[in-house]
Design an enzyme around this catalytic site. Structure first.
Site, PDB file in Angstrom:
ATOM      1  NE  ARG A 167      42.912 -23.061  66.672  1.00  0.00           N
ATOM      2  CZ  ARG A 167      42.054 -23.251  67.752  1.00  0.00           C
ATOM      3  NH1 ARG A 167      41.841 -22.452  68.685  1.00  0.00           N
ATOM      4  NH2 ARG A 167      41.165 -24.320  67.320  1.00  0.00           N
ATOM      5  CB  CYS A 181      44.990 -25.275  60.444  1.00  0.00           C
ATOM      6  SG  CYS A 181      43.713 -26.765  60.366  1.00  0.00           S
ATOM      7  CD  GLU A 201      45.305 -22.338  63.321  1.00  0.00           C
ATOM      8  OE1 GLU A 201      44.041 -22.087  62.426  1.00  0.00           O
ATOM      9  OE2 GLU A 201      45.615 -23.111  63.925  1.00  0.00           O
TER      10      GLU A 201
END
Ligand code: FAD
Length: 294
Positions: free
Chosen positions: A173, A218, A288
């Protein structure tokens, strides 16, 4: 005269008004994010050409005004106070070209468009190709980094460069574009040979993700060998609410906006999850989600 960060919208507008595109002053950012949260940008600019986007970034850097790019706004939390600078939206830059080397897309090209052309591993991920490269978006089936052939960007010295994948520093990510805040101006993609229908993948997401409320996907990265959602659930925080923000009852790594959630509510839940997981498991959850500070 140099533009100061404290200057009003008109000073910022002067910076980009000769570039092709659409400008909005003091425009609330909430509607441009999947979280539906965020106060006004002093100036929101939708460049009509990639050259105009690159030139806007050059000028913002030169004049040292705060600036941010956004695509789908699916991984970003803007402050309630808004953003005291220039927000560059890639929504009008959504063309795709078939070239001899493969597919080339502008930064605002939707991820769903890549999926329609065969990049099934990204099925169900909202947002733009530019945002996907910045975040190295992916699912358990794979990440965009495995399919990127080149990325056009603007280097800190103001020159354009086309980076091969090995120079994009893709990781879980993240990418060099996230680390160094470099703009993604275009993306080369090679499509997988395997073709898979995506209905089943989308149905699985509908079962496991809280898609009925606005969110930004998320919130935390999964720590090595663990699931952030599981840790938050075990810490007893599933369903915890601050204002209209809630740790999802369906998936504890999602924070959902039940109606009028504010960024401050989301930040309180983030702190609550981080401190409970640290206390119980000795693990620090890292973000994230891209939190833009006031
Ligand atoms: C319901 C839901 C499910 C999701 N599921 C997944 C999933 O399964 N896997 C996954 O990886 N993600 C998932 N996400 C997160 C999100 O969809 C991805 O991170 C996506 O890549 C974000 O793209 P975007 O265009 O919306 O980026 P934005 O939110 O607009 O931006 C994200 C970051 O990239 C920067 N940025 C955006 N465009 C550019 C550009 N052209 N150049 C430079 N910087 C730029 C922004 O400044 C910001 O820092 C989900 C989100 C939601 C809401």
């Amino acid at each position: 005269m140099a533009t100061e960060p404290g200057d009003g919208p008109l000073a910022l507008l002067r910076l980009i008004e000769d570039l092709p595109g659409e400008q909005r002053l003091n425009e609330p950012l909430a509607p441009y994010t999947t979280f539906r949260i965020g106060g006004p940008a002093r100036v929101l600019f939708f460049p009509k050409t990639v050259e105009a986007l690159a030139e806007a970034v050059r000028r913002a850097r030169r004049e040292k005004v705060p600036y941010r790019l956004i695509g789908g706004g699916a991984k970003v939390l803007f402050p309630d106070e808004g953003f005291p600078g220039l927000v560059l939206h890639t929504g009008l830059l959504c063309r795709a070209f078939d070239t001899e080397e493969g597919l080339w897309v502008e930064p605002g090209f939707p991820i769903s468009g890549l999926v329609k052309r065969g990049l099934w591993v990204l099925a169900g991920i909202p947002g733009s190709a530019g945002g996907a490269v910045v975040m190295n978006a992916g699912t358990r089936h794979g990440s965009i980094s495995s399919y990127v052939t080149a990325v056009q960007t603007l280097l800190p010295d103001g020159s354009l460069a086309t980076l091969p994948p090995e120079e994009c520093r893709f990781s879980y990510r993240s990418s060099v574009f996230r680390e160094k805040r470099l703009p993604v101006l275009g993306v080369g993609v090679k499509l997988p040979e395997e073709i898979r229908p995506v209905e089943e993948l989308l149905a699985e997401r509908r079962r496991t993700q809280p898609l009925g409320f606005p969110s930004a996907g998320c919130v935390f990265r999964n720590p090595e060998g663990a699931s952030a959602g599981w840790l938050i659930e075990r810490a007893g925080l599933k369903g915890k609410r601050v204002g209209d923000a809630q740790i999802s009852e369906i998936h504890a790594n999602f924070i959902v906006n039940l109606g009028k959630a504010r960024a401050s509510h989301v930040l309180s839940l983030i702190e609550a999850a981080q401190s409970a997981v640290r206390r119980l498991f000795g693990i620090t959850l890292s973000l994230e989600l891209e939190v833009v500070l006031p």
